[in-house]
Design a protein around this motif. Structure first.
Motif, mmCIF file in Angstrom:
data_model
loop_
_atom_site.group_PDB
_atom_site.id
_atom_site.type_symbol
_atom_site.label_atom_id
_atom_site.label_comp_id
_atom_site.label_asym_id
_atom_site.label_seq_id
_atom_site.Cartn_x
_atom_site.Cartn_y
_atom_site.Cartn_z
ATOM 1 N N GLU A 286 57.863 45.618 31.366
ATOM 2 C CA GLU A 286 58.399 44.365 31.897
ATOM 3 C C GLU A 286 58.314 44.339 33.417
ATOM 4 N N ARG A 287 58.660 45.454 34.033
ATOM 5 C CA ARG A 287 58.603 45.540 35.492
ATOM 6 C C ARG A 287 57.181 45.284 35.992
ATOM 7 N N LEU A 288 56.202 45.905 35.333
ATOM 8 C CA LEU A 288 54.809 45.732 35.726
ATOM 9 C C LEU A 288 54.375 44.279 35.584
ATOM 10 N N ASN A 289 54.711 43.665 34.470
ATOM 11 C CA ASN A 289 54.273 42.297 34.213
ATOM 12 C C ASN A 289 54.934 41.292 35.145
ATOM 13 N N VAL A 290 56.198 41.511 35.470
ATOM 14 C CA VAL A 290 56.859 40.611 36.423
ATOM 15 C C VAL A 290 56.204 40.727 37.790
ATOM 16 N N ARG A 291 55.937 41.938 38.224
ATOM 17 C CA ARG A 291 55.283 42.126 39.518
ATOM 18 C C ARG A 291 53.932 41.426 39.556
ATOM 19 N N GLY A 292 53.215 41.466 38.448
ATOM 20 C CA GLY A 292 51.919 40.803 38.398
ATOM 21 C C GLY A 292 52.033 39.299 38.555
ATOM 22 N N VAL A 293 53.031 38.696 37.913
ATOM 23 C CA VAL A 293 53.214 37.248 38.037
ATOM 24 C C VAL A 293 53.661 36.893 39.450
ATOM 25 N N LEU A 294 54.580 37.671 40.012
ATOM 26 C CA LEU A 294 55.028 37.391 41.382
ATOM 27 C C LEU A 294 53.856 37.454 42.362
ATOM 28 N N THR A 295 52.999 38.451 42.191
ATOM 29 C CA THR A 295 51.818 38.560 43.050
ATOM 30 C C THR A 295 50.896 37.363 42.846
ATOM 31 N N ALA A 296 50.712 36.945 41.597
ATOM 32 C CA ALA A 296 49.847 35.800 41.308
ATOM 33 C C ALA A 296 50.432 34.512 41.876
ATOM 34 N N LEU A 297 51.734 34.361 41.819
ATOM 35 C CA LEU A 297 52.359 33.178 42.416
ATOM 36 C C LEU A 297 52.099 33.151 43.927
ATOM 37 N N ASP A 298 52.164 34.297 44.580
ATOM 38 C CA ASP A 298 51.893 34.367 46.023
ATOM 39 C C ASP A 298 50.424 34.062 46.308
ATOM 40 N N ARG A 299 49.533 34.467 45.407
ATOM 41 C CA ARG A 299 48.103 34.276 45.617
ATOM 42 C C ARG A 299 47.627 32.898 45.149
ATOM 43 N N GLY A 300 48.495 32.180 44.451
ATOM 44 C CA GLY A 300 48.110 30.869 43.931
ATOM 45 C C GLY A 300 47.288 30.935 42.675
ATOM 46 N N THR A 301 47.393 32.052 41.923
ATOM 47 C CA THR A 301 46.635 32.185 40.672
ATOM 48 C C THR A 301 47.565 32.144 39.456
ATOM 49 N N ALA A 302 48.748 31.585 39.643
ATOM 50 C CA ALA A 302 49.685 31.418 38.517
ATOM 51 C C ALA A 302 50.520 30.170 38.772
#
Length: 302
Positions: A286-302
């Motif tokens: 869960e920790r890994l997947n949340v970090r991935g979404v947060l990073t994608a939100l910052d990059r504009g890919t989510a």
């Protein structure tokens, strides 16, 4: 299945699934042996339980010298970490991986650093990867084919999870080796769990990958985790919904808390799959997947 078990893939002559028990969770890591005229291994696990793969080859009567193809679906180390060990043991094999991922298997230092940052204390379940000589790697791209002598695997690009991800389609038996493009199948529940690791998760590209799977409509999905499952359209429809709802849940929680550490802790505390993956693995996932979404939100890919 138990860690180390070997089982045939239903409806596919000569294709077997090996449980390499990634992260100490039975059936979490799936490696496939294709006993073709030119034998192939699809995905390799982290390398820590590589003896499971060697034992499977021995059980099938496939000599290490006979293996011709090592096919990681992508360069993430839970799928490609064992590739160097297999390449050393199988001197006549060529490692065939997407052209974007190939340099990381030749020189895995950056990949190791990124993985350690992403998985934290879960690194104990990984082996330090062995660099693969460039001469033993043949880069792939979307549309290529891998000739196994008596069957052919078509290479299907699937960059949503990672830009170096491919799927392998065996049209003869209707098999699609999905890596993480189809998510993580949850046994016993007939649902798929999202996988959205940092730093390259791309929601729209993931949805495109799912549409590609729907267009192929294979007989069997050979997941990178938890084995092979008969395909039905509802699986992919549900996974699209899961991904969209997952990203939106993280987006809303970030807006409410305005603190990414608190967002990660919230999802860790509320994770549901403890009974499937163990408390430790479920929280880490869960920790890994949340970090991935947060990073994608910052990059504009989510």
């Amino acid at each position: 299945m138990a860690i180390g078990d070997l089982s045939p893939v239903d409806g596919a002559d000569g294709v077997h699934h090996v449980d390499v028990g990634t992260h100490g969770v039975p059936n979490y890591g799936s490696v496939y042996v294709v006993d073709a005229a030119e034998p192939a291994i699809v995905d390799t696990g982290t390398g820590q339980n590589r003896e499971c793969v060697f034992d499977a080859l021995d059980e099938l009567g496939v000599d290490l010298d006979a293996v011709r193809h090592i096919l990681p679906t992508h360069a993430h180390l839970d799928h490609a970490g064992g590739a160097g060990y297999l390449a050393e043991a199988c001197p006549n094999a060529t490692v065939r991986v997407h052209e974007v991922g190939a340099p990381h298997l030749v020189d895995p230092d950056r990949l190791v650093a990124g993985t350690k940052d992403a998985v934290g204390d879960q690194w104990e379940f990984y082996a330090e990867p062995v660099p693969i000589p460039e001469s033993q790697i043949d880069p792939l791209t979307d549309g290529d084919e891998v000739d196994l002598g008596d069957r052919t695997l078509s290479v299907v690009g699937a960059p949503g999870h990672a830009p170096h991800q491919t799927m392998f389609l065996d049209s003869r038996d209707g098999l699609l080796f999905t890596g993480d493009a189809a998510g993580i199948y949850v046994p016993g529940r007939d649902i798929i769990k999202e996988t959205s690791p940092p730093p390259q998760f791309d929601l729209e590209a993931c949805l495109d990958d799912i549409r590609t799977i729907e267009a192929i409509a294979p007989e069997t999905l050979c997941f990178g985790h938890f084995g092979a499952v008969p395909y039905h359209p509802g699986l992919m429809a549900n996974y699209k919904r899961t991904l969209v709802e997952w990203v939106e849940a993280v987006r809303q929680r970030r807006a409410a808390l305005d603190d990414d550490t608190a967002v990660i802790e919230h999802f860790e505390e509320t994770v549901e799959l403890r009974s499937v993956w163990s408390e430790r693995k479920a929280r880490a996932e869960e920790r890994l997947n949340v970090r991935g979404v947060l990073t994608a939100l910052d990059r504009g890919t989510a």
